[in-house]
Scaffold this active site. Structure first.
Site, PDB file in Angstrom:
ATOM      1  N   HIS A 121       0.818  -1.221   0.000  1.00  0.00           N
ATOM      2  CA  HIS A 121       0.000   0.000   0.000  1.00  0.00           C
ATOM      3  C   HIS A 121       0.849   1.267   0.000  1.00  0.00           C
ATOM      4  O   HIS A 121       1.892   1.334   0.661  1.00  0.00           O
ATOM      5  CB  HIS A 121      -0.985   0.006   1.173  1.00  0.00           C
ATOM      6  CG  HIS A 121      -0.368   0.104   2.535  1.00  0.00           C
ATOM      7  ND1 HIS A 121      -0.147   1.305   3.163  1.00  0.00           N
ATOM      8  CD2 HIS A 121       0.049  -0.846   3.406  1.00  0.00           C
ATOM      9  CE1 HIS A 121       0.377   1.098   4.354  1.00  0.00           C
ATOM     10  NE2 HIS A 121       0.520  -0.197   4.529  1.00  0.00           N
ATOM     11  N   GLU A 168      -5.179   1.066   2.918  1.00  0.00           N
ATOM     12  CA  GLU A 168      -4.829   0.067   3.935  1.00  0.00           C
ATOM     13  C   GLU A 168      -4.861   0.632   5.342  1.00  0.00           C
ATOM     14  O   GLU A 168      -5.290  -0.044   6.284  1.00  0.00           O
ATOM     15  CB  GLU A 168      -3.441  -0.507   3.631  1.00  0.00           C
ATOM     16  CG  GLU A 168      -3.087  -1.756   4.434  1.00  0.00           C
ATOM     17  CD  GLU A 168      -2.483  -1.472   5.807  1.00  0.00           C
ATOM     18  OE1 GLU A 168      -2.387  -2.415   6.623  1.00  0.00           O
ATOM     19  OE2 GLU A 168      -2.114  -0.302   6.077  1.00  0.00           O
ATOM     20  N   ASP A 205       4.067  -6.195   3.705  1.00  0.00           N
ATOM     21  CA  ASP A 205       3.933  -5.048   4.608  1.00  0.00           C
ATOM     22  C   ASP A 205       5.026  -5.164   5.667  1.00  0.00           C
ATOM     23  O   ASP A 205       5.748  -6.151   5.728  1.00  0.00           O
ATOM     24  CB  ASP A 205       2.534  -5.029   5.234  1.00  0.00           C
ATOM     25  CG  ASP A 205       2.051  -3.630   5.578  1.00  0.00           C
ATOM     26  OD1 ASP A 205       2.902  -2.775   5.872  1.00  0.00           O
ATOM     27  OD2 ASP A 205       0.828  -3.403   5.573  1.00  0.00           O
TER      28      ASP A 205
END
Length: 355
Positions: A76, A228, A249
């Protein structure tokens, strides 16, 4: 013990500079048009096809050797940020937070106010109202909250009317200055490494696949998510053929954590519950087979686009891994060894067929 290379080679410098470039583009959740355009421009330069989804995400689908069983990887670009909550009588601004963090994490931060009505950007600083020790007796005890925190605009304003004349209004976005730096010892320290490190690594993988340098075992959807930080970035646009979903992530560091800034962090469980055991075991096996330094960890107060997809009802095996990042949601830091380990795991996973 992980062997740490403190000397940045040219490949490492280029990679960290790409991350630094992305951190310097303001992209608080809800205001990500500029950074998405930057990524689309990069894809256009490489003649890579993509689709801009209605809610503003980017989907890049690349065919693999197996087109029936597919994969989905996401990272993201949206970051923490704020909005103008109110304009105070003295011309200072109250702010409302976007994303999961506390006011103390942004105290003293340089920021920008993005005027929706004028298109102009104004500089400022986020401060406690009771900042001056020469004036306020409660400097030590005053709570860092919405009442006491404010933005000092770098413009001669003395009233709410002065601020409104600039075009600053309630609802205007506020972005935080990243203050990104790359050190000779191989660190990058900046706001918003979550999750711009991962975005750069997915873009690197996409370019290698298109260039023919990275064989793709399965048709794979790469989704650049833009929501996100508020919980619903990558929970849609998942094709029926997708069997595995990976959120790339950050790994969170702190007490009781195994993750560090020098390995790739593989998540076993976060606040949403356990990640898929079989997929986690595959990631661990790939790291051990390819000598990729890794740690398995639990993030107790964490959620990802993969966990959001599960809540939305996606029938997939879900996993999460990423670079280990210190001081998450504040002034973050990671090391090139962690970035490279994450890059290696992404590429190894993409070229490995499903069982």
């Amino acid at each position: 013990m992980v062997e740490i290379n403190y000397q940045l080679d040219q490949e490492g410098k280029v990679l960290l500079e790409k991350i630094k470039e992305l951190t310097e583009i303001a992209s608080p959740t809800g205001n990500t048009v500029e950074i998405m355009q930057n990524i689309m421009d990069k894809l256009d330069q490489k003649n890579i096809q993509y689709k801009l989804t209605p809610k503003g995400g980017l989907m890049i689908t690349l065919p693999g050797q197996n087109q029936e069983r597919q994969r989905f990887l996401t990272a993201h670009v949206d970051t923490l940020g704020a909005m103008v909550r109110a304009i105070k009588p003295d011309g200072r601004l109250k702010l409302d937070l976007i994303g999961g963090f506390k006011f103390n994490a942004v105290e003293g931060t340089y920021c920008q106010i993005h005027s929706a009505s004028s298109g102009k950007v104004f500089d400022g600083t986020i401060l406690m109202h009771q900042t001056s020790v020469h004036v306020y007796r409660d400097v030590d005890t005053a709570e860092r909250n919405q009442t006491n925190m404010e933005i000092r605009i770098d413009y001669p304003v003395f009233s709410a009317e002065d601020v409104e004349k600039l075009g600053i209004k309630v609802g205007d976005f506020i972005s935080f200055a990243p203050r990104a730096e790359i050190t000779e010892s191989g660190y990058i320290k900046s706001r918003h490494l979550d999750d711009k490190v991962s975005v750069v690594l997915l873009m690197e993988a996409i370019e290698r696949i298109v260039a023919g340098d990275l064989p793709l075992a399965h048709t794979t959807h790469f989704y650049i998510s833009n929501n996100e930080e508020i919980g619903y970035g990558g929970n849609s646009n998942i094709a029926d053929e997708v069997e595995e979903y990976i959120a790339v992530d950050m790994g969170a560091l702190g007490d009781d954590q195994t993750s560090d800034e020098y390995t790739v962090s593989i998540c076993a469980k976060d606040a949403s519950g356990p990640y898929h055991l079989g997929l986690r075991n595959l990631l661990v096996t790939l790291c051990e087979e390819k000598n990729i330094p890794y740690k398995v960890d639990i993030y107790p107060y964490y959620g990802s686009d993969a966990s959001a997809a599960m809540r939305a009802g996606a029938d997939v095996r879900h996993g999460l891994f990423g670079a280990g990042i210190d001081a998450s949601h504040a002034y973050e830091r990671t090391h090139i060894t962690s970035v490279i380990a994450t890059k290696d795991l992404i590429e190894t996973y993409l070229e490995t067929p499903m069982k």
